[in-house]
Design a protein around this motif. Sequence first.
Motif, PDB file in Angstrom:
ATOM      1  N   ARG A  31      -1.788  -2.763  -9.767  1.00  0.00           N
ATOM      2  CA  ARG A  31      -3.146  -2.289 -10.081  1.00  0.00           C
ATOM      3  C   ARG A  31      -3.360  -2.007 -11.556  1.00  0.00           C
ATOM      4  O   ARG A  31      -4.493  -1.968 -12.028  1.00  0.00           O
ATOM      5  N   GLU A  63      -9.851  -4.473  -7.333  1.00  0.00           N
ATOM      6  CA  GLU A  63     -10.055  -3.538  -6.232  1.00  0.00           C
ATOM      7  C   GLU A  63     -11.014  -4.202  -5.262  1.00  0.00           C
ATOM      8  O   GLU A  63     -12.132  -4.559  -5.612  1.00  0.00           O
ATOM      9  N   GLU A 120      -3.530   3.165  -0.107  1.00  0.00           N
ATOM     10  CA  GLU A 120      -4.102   2.590  -1.334  1.00  0.00           C
ATOM     11  C   GLU A 120      -3.301   1.373  -1.763  1.00  0.00           C
ATOM     12  O   GLU A 120      -2.080   1.435  -1.845  1.00  0.00           O
ATOM     13  N   GLU A 123       0.842  -1.198   0.000  1.00  0.00           N
ATOM     14  CA  GLU A 123       0.000   0.000   0.000  1.00  0.00           C
ATOM     15  C   GLU A 123       0.878   1.248   0.000  1.00  0.00           C
ATOM     16  O   GLU A 123       1.923   1.276   0.645  1.00  0.00           O
TER      17      GLU A 123
END
Lengths: 368, 368
Positions: free
Chosen positions: B358, B365, B349, B345
């Motif tokens: 990502r 997600e 996030e 993270e």
Amino acid sequence: MDERIREHAAVLVDWSARVEAGDDVVLSVGPDAHELAVAVAEKLGERGANLLATYSSGEVSRAYLRAHDGDFDENPDHERALLEETDVYLSIGGGRNTSATADVPGETRQAHRSARTEIREARYETRWVSTVHPTRSLAQQANMAYEEYQEFAYDAILRDWESLADEMAQLKTLLDEGSEVRLVSQGTDLTMRIDDRTAVNSAASVDYDSHNLPSGEVFTAPSGTEGEVTFDVPMTLRGEPVRNARLEFEDGEVVDYDAEQGEAVIGEILDTDEGARRLGELGIGMNRGIDRYTDNILFDEKMGETVHLAVGRAYDACLPEGESGNESAVHVDMITDVSEESRLEIDGEVVQRNGTFRWEDGFEERED
Amino acid sequence: MDERIREHAAVLVDWSARVEAGDDVVLSVGPDAHELAVAVAEKLGERGANLLATYSSGEVSRAYLRAHDGDFDENPDHERALLEETDVYLSIGGGRNTSATADVPGETRQAHRSARTEIREARYETRWVSTVHPTRSLAQQANMAYEEYQEFAYDAILRDWESLADEMAQLKTLLDEGSEVRLVSQGTDLTMRIDDRTAVNSAASVDYDSHNLPSGEVFTAPSGTEGEVTFDVPMTLRGEPVRNARLEFEDGEVVDYDAEQGEAVIGEILDTDEGARRLGELGIGMNRGIDRYTDNILFDEKMGETVHLAVGRAYDACLPEGESGNESAVHVDMITDVSEESRLEIDGEVVQRNGTFRWEDGFEERED
């Protein structure tokens, strides 16, 4: 490790290059000379010298030179800086193929060489010594089995150099004091002037102005050569076999030549420049550890009972201070066997007959 | 010659070191890296660079270091002069035994290293790149057959570096803009501050501040580390196998550690100096050409789906101009697998989950 490799390293470091604590040493290593490099590194560590090893590979050079456009930078800064700060330069040759650079065009080779004159000169300013590690490729070139070649090479290298230096000093004295040398043998009757020249007692040590290991020759820079000479020791020049080349001299210059084999390459060499038609060296081989030709000039020219002459450049060490001798871009040694029906005279006195010097057993004073 | 060797040489010379005409290049060659040296020499010739090859042999070093009394001259002039004039330093490792220097005493090694600080710094001022030629000894260290290892190594080295650099740029941006990184995995829950730090997009090119080939990682210099981390990728540190080392941090410092194997060597490293107990690097491996551990940090730390942390020295490139990061005599990388039950993270996030970023297919997600 073969004990002879350690002895070779000790001779190179201590006798030949006189390495001392604090010396900055470059060790140039051929791809197949690794074992000798390890032994030399051990000696350099013992002496407290500083070691930088470089890699000298014919295959690497070939790849580089063939890929280059031939417009070489002059004396690259990094290599020049290295050599200018180097005290001792030890070259231990030994590759896997003595013909590794055979297909590099002559002009590329020459252009690369010419662009590196100052680097070469900086190297000659160091205590430099060239030797070879006996490899399989050198054995092959000598037409010998590997172990046979090792014995040959170590017989040549692991001499009692101090005692050979003493013996060679006798010939040096005669040459230094003499004015004219005459060499008579089969196909040879040559006279050369050596007034004011200084002979080098080449005893494989920088302390004797000698930079080859093995060495074992006394050489000087002759002039005014008259007569003819036949080089009956077989050799390879520029990749071509040469047999029984014969040169005829008048007033110091080659006026005629022929050869049973390789006549063209002799002509090519003589045509290099003006100095290439005059002698730069008269050398007398005195290393009796070398008992056969192996097609490797490092060994052949030092062989006992041979005499060699080089056309081209003379060595400064032989000349009076400030005088420059024969100049040329080449220095090509050729060898003649003097073990039979031969004599070497200095000022009319026979100093060697049929390969035996006057101070050796078996030499007879007689009318020739 | 294996075409992959030529491709390796081309990547090294053109992508990694950006060699240009007139560059003074030192090529450091391992004893078993000859073939790659030939291919690199060809490329350097094509580019019109100036080549000096050095020989980097563990056996030569071992012989030298063991024979030396340990009182080494500081920064020998000849080697320093060479490196100060060098534009590009290419190291191609590859020996015959990865343990060639195993019996050199640690204090000798350290004394030699300390005496050469300025030489090392001069090398870091060049466009330097380290790579290896896949040798049998590296295959052995990786527990792999020779041809299997060659395939592995070329998969890692012959990437589409430009496209990987573009992908890595996305992670670099996130790290540059972020303030805190959290790494969660089996046995790991660690937070690190990265405010004001700049990540390096290590794309195997000097143009990216990246000096390894292969590379393929994004790294930065974290601070204020809190929590614990378990390094589940097996490795060898200072000759000792280390398994599942666990470090516990409070306020940036290691306050506790243990390991299933090799705990003593971890302790030794952490005790080197004050900086050795803090992190110098957080690196995220992104080279998917590397699909297994081979006990060689050059490859292991770049492996896709791994994260590595180094205790000790931080790289200047990650720090704000003029600020010096964590200082230490050591920089020791340790690796954790993040392919399963893991997330990375940045400021809360998730940017990577179970090894998938990502921006990649398969990233979901979801609430963790």
